[in-house]
Motif scaffolding. Structure first.
Motif, PDB file in Angstrom:
ATOM      1  N   TRP A 139       1.837 -22.654  51.573  1.00  0.00           N
ATOM      2  CA  TRP A 139       2.961 -21.944  50.975  1.00  0.00           C
ATOM      3  C   TRP A 139       2.583 -21.400  49.606  1.00  0.00           C
ATOM      4  O   TRP A 139       2.896 -20.263  49.264  1.00  0.00           O
ATOM      5  CB  TRP A 139       4.184 -22.843  50.859  1.00  0.00           C
ATOM      6  CG  TRP A 139       5.188 -22.282  49.906  1.00  0.00           C
ATOM      7  CD1 TRP A 139       5.573 -22.821  48.718  1.00  0.00           C
ATOM      8  CD2 TRP A 139       5.910 -21.052  50.026  1.00  0.00           C
ATOM      9  NE1 TRP A 139       6.489 -22.017  48.099  1.00  0.00           N
ATOM     10  CE2 TRP A 139       6.709 -20.913  48.878  1.00  0.00           C
ATOM     11  CE3 TRP A 139       5.945 -20.045  50.968  1.00  0.00           C
ATOM     12  CZ2 TRP A 139       7.540 -19.819  48.673  1.00  0.00           C
ATOM     13  CZ3 TRP A 139       6.785 -18.956  50.758  1.00  0.00           C
ATOM     14  CH2 TRP A 139       7.560 -18.859  49.629  1.00  0.00           C
ATOM     15  N   THR A 140       1.898 -22.180  48.801  1.00  0.00           N
ATOM     16  CA  THR A 140       1.492 -21.743  47.469  1.00  0.00           C
ATOM     17  C   THR A 140       0.548 -20.554  47.566  1.00  0.00           C
ATOM     18  O   THR A 140       0.662 -19.597  46.793  1.00  0.00           O
ATOM     19  CB  THR A 140       0.819 -22.895  46.714  1.00  0.00           C
ATOM     20  OG1 THR A 140       1.688 -24.026  46.709  1.00  0.00           O
ATOM     21  CG2 THR A 140       0.500 -22.519  45.290  1.00  0.00           C
ATOM     22  N   ARG A 155       2.689 -17.537  48.570  1.00  0.00           N
ATOM     23  CA  ARG A 155       3.499 -17.128  47.420  1.00  0.00           C
ATOM     24  C   ARG A 155       2.665 -16.378  46.395  1.00  0.00           C
ATOM     25  O   ARG A 155       3.049 -15.297  45.927  1.00  0.00           O
ATOM     26  CB  ARG A 155       4.132 -18.364  46.775  1.00  0.00           C
ATOM     27  CG  ARG A 155       5.007 -18.023  45.571  1.00  0.00           C
ATOM     28  CD  ARG A 155       5.241 -19.215  44.673  1.00  0.00           C
ATOM     29  NE  ARG A 155       3.974 -19.643  44.106  1.00  0.00           N
ATOM     30  CZ  ARG A 155       3.743 -20.849  43.625  1.00  0.00           C
ATOM     31  NH1 ARG A 155       4.675 -21.765  43.654  1.00  0.00           N
ATOM     32  NH2 ARG A 155       2.574 -21.158  43.116  1.00  0.00           N
ATOM     33  N   ASP A 156       1.508 -16.933  46.047  1.00  0.00           N
ATOM     34  CA  ASP A 156       0.655 -16.305  45.042  1.00  0.00           C
ATOM     35  C   ASP A 156       0.141 -14.943  45.499  1.00  0.00           C
ATOM     36  O   ASP A 156       0.067 -13.999  44.708  1.00  0.00           O
ATOM     37  CB  ASP A 156      -0.510 -17.219  44.689  1.00  0.00           C
ATOM     38  CG  ASP A 156      -0.055 -18.468  43.945  1.00  0.00           C
ATOM     39  OD1 ASP A 156       1.098 -18.502  43.461  1.00  0.00           O
ATOM     40  OD2 ASP A 156      -0.873 -19.415  43.862  1.00  0.00           O
ATOM     41  N   ILE A 210       3.054 -12.430  45.224  1.00  0.00           N
ATOM     42  CA  ILE A 210       3.309 -12.088  43.816  1.00  0.00           C
ATOM     43  C   ILE A 210       2.217 -11.163  43.285  1.00  0.00           C
ATOM     44  O   ILE A 210       2.504 -10.205  42.563  1.00  0.00           O
ATOM     45  CB  ILE A 210       3.431 -13.357  42.956  1.00  0.00           C
ATOM     46  CG1 ILE A 210       4.736 -14.068  43.303  1.00  0.00           C
ATOM     47  CG2 ILE A 210       3.375 -13.040  41.474  1.00  0.00           C
ATOM     48  CD1 ILE A 210       4.906 -15.418  42.652  1.00  0.00           C
TER      49      ILE A 210
END
Length: 91
Positions: A4-5, A8-9, A12
């Motif tokens: 997930w990280t 997400r990164d 972004i």
């Protein structure tokens, strides 16, 4: 890091936040109102149904959580989201 990280990164990084303007904000509110709310409502309905079904098998705090706390929290959250988005739309 979790998957997930990483997702997400990468999202972004891919979005150019320098380009945020009135039209992008209006499009985001419109998308959230038309598509995002439908998803959120379906998700909340499913979780509430599962919680209420499990409540009879639980005891103590878990019974209260499944019967009242989570369903009320999700339903109030959806109502707040709908209200905020309705007031955020430009006319």
């Amino acid at each position: 890091m979790s998957k997930w990280t990483d997702v997400r990164d990468s999202v972004i990084d891919a979005i150019q936040f320098d380009d945020v303007g009135k039209s992008m904000k209006d499009e985001l509110v419109s998308w959230l109102t038309n598509d995002g709310l439908e998803f959120a409502q379906a998700f909340a309905n499913r979780v509430v149904a599962e919680c209420k079904a499990d409540a009879s098998n639980e005891a103590g705090w878990c019974k209260i959580r499944d019967a009242f706390v989570l369903p009320v929290t999700l339903n109030v959250g959806i109502w707040v989201l709908k209200t905020v988005l309705a007031k955020s739309q430009t006319h």
